[in-house]
Design an enzyme around this catalytic site. Structure first.
Site, PDB file in Angstrom:
ATOM      1  CG  ASP A 148     -26.636-128.295 -14.089  1.00 36.78           C
ATOM      2  OD1 ASP A 148     -27.775-127.811 -13.935  1.00 36.78           O
ATOM      3  OD2 ASP A 148     -26.181-128.602 -15.212  1.00 36.78           O
ATOM      4  CG  HIS A 171     -35.035-125.404  -8.096  1.00 41.03           C
ATOM      5  ND1 HIS A 171     -33.830-125.628  -8.731  1.00 41.03           N
ATOM      6  CD2 HIS A 171     -35.898-125.004  -9.070  1.00 41.03           C
ATOM      7  CE1 HIS A 171     -33.961-125.364 -10.026  1.00 41.03           C
ATOM      8  NE2 HIS A 171     -35.213-124.997 -10.259  1.00 41.03           N
ATOM      9  CG  LEU A 218     -16.795-122.812   4.446  1.00 40.91           C
ATOM     10  CD1 LEU A 218     -15.710-123.401   3.565  1.00 40.91           C
ATOM     11  CD2 LEU A 218     -18.039-123.709   4.425  1.00 40.91           C
TER      12      LEU A 218
END
Ligand code: IPE
Ligand code: IPE
Ligand code: MG
Length: 254
Positions: A31, A48, A142
């Site tokens: 965020d 962004h 991962l």
């Protein structure tokens, strides 16, 4: 073949956290992109864009550390309420990220997965996602879980519907429904619950993220905006996690 290994910084990382007590699954609410941009008098889109760079760094750091699963909240079911332009930019950044990063992710053994209502994403994004998931599905490193058009409540309602249908079809009895079966019906079925949840930008809320899965997760909220969150911040969050006493409702007897 062009190859960019990520392994070279591993020793440095190993010195900074207890490698035998790493969280298996880290979830992140990424965020603060908008506020990061606002602080610099830039359009939100630049925030962004910077957020994608932060994501690249954190994926690499988690992979180098040997974290098993990283789930990142990239777009919530409520984020459709944003202006159309901003939604468009977010979807384009997602598509570009997958297109540009797939080779490197694959070469570093990352398994790309996605959780959320993927059918409602733009077709181009769906296509890139499918390509990434298919190409990396047999990798051993991962697991990068992208939460896209994800909402915890709708995930739970969908799981209830699936279980109800199975009962109506006679596949199992109501009495056979338990926590394990319910978990298996969620998008995250088969993955361990997050051990550590990180939220950047200081907000102390879940915003409809992994409502079921976070039942006993350790939460670390940091003030930094997501684009400023780097490897150092990740290690700090892991250190904070390692200092916690996870009791799961029990007590210590010694
Ligand atoms: C997080 O940053 C990115 C998404 C929600 C997609 P925000 O865009 O929410 O940034 P703030 O919270 O407005 O600063
Ligand atoms: C949560 O952030 C969603 C993502 C990071 C994708 P928001 O910015 O949408 O959350 P609220 O609105 O502050 O709760
Ligand atoms: Mg926000």
């Amino acid at each position: 073949m062009w190859f960019k290994p990520w392994k070279q910084t591993k020793d440095n990382l190993q010195d900074q956290v207890a490698m035998d007590r790493l969280p298996r699954h880290i979830a992140i609410i990424m965020d603060g992109n908008g506020r990061w941009a606002q602080k610099r008098a830039l359009p939100r889109s630049m925030g962004h864009r910077a957020g994608v760079e932060a994501l690249r760094k954190i994926v690499k750091a988690c992979s180098n550390l040997g974290i098993q699963v990283l789930t990142v909240y990239a777009f919530s079911t409520e984020n459709w309420n944003r202006p159309k332009d901003e939604v468009g930019i977010l979807m384009k950044l997602l598509t570009d990220y997958l297109r540009k990063e797939l080779d490197e992710l694959h070469q570093n053994k990352v398994v790309v997965r996605a959780i959320g209502i993927l059918n409602d994403l733009p077709l181009e994004a769906q296509r890139e996602l499918e390509r990434a998931v298919e190409r990396t599905k047999n990798n051993s490193g991962l697991v990068l879980n992208l939460a896209l058009n994800y909402g915890g409540r709708s995930e739970i309602v969908d799981a209830v519907k699936k279980l109800s249908r199975d009962v109506l079809d006679g596949k199992h009895q109501i009495e056979e429904i338990n926590e394990k079966r319910f978990s298996d019906m969620l998008f995250t079925g088969g993955l361990p619950d997050p051990d550590l949840l990180i939220r950047t930008s200081g907000e102390m809320r879940l915003s409809n993220f992994l409502l079921w899965q976070l039942a006993y997760t350790e939460i670390v909220v940091v003030e930094e905006y997501w684009p400023d969150f780097g490897q150092k911040s990740l290690l700090e969050a892991i250190k904070a996690y390692q200092s916690r006493d996870r009791r799961f409702g029990g007590i210590h007897t010694n």
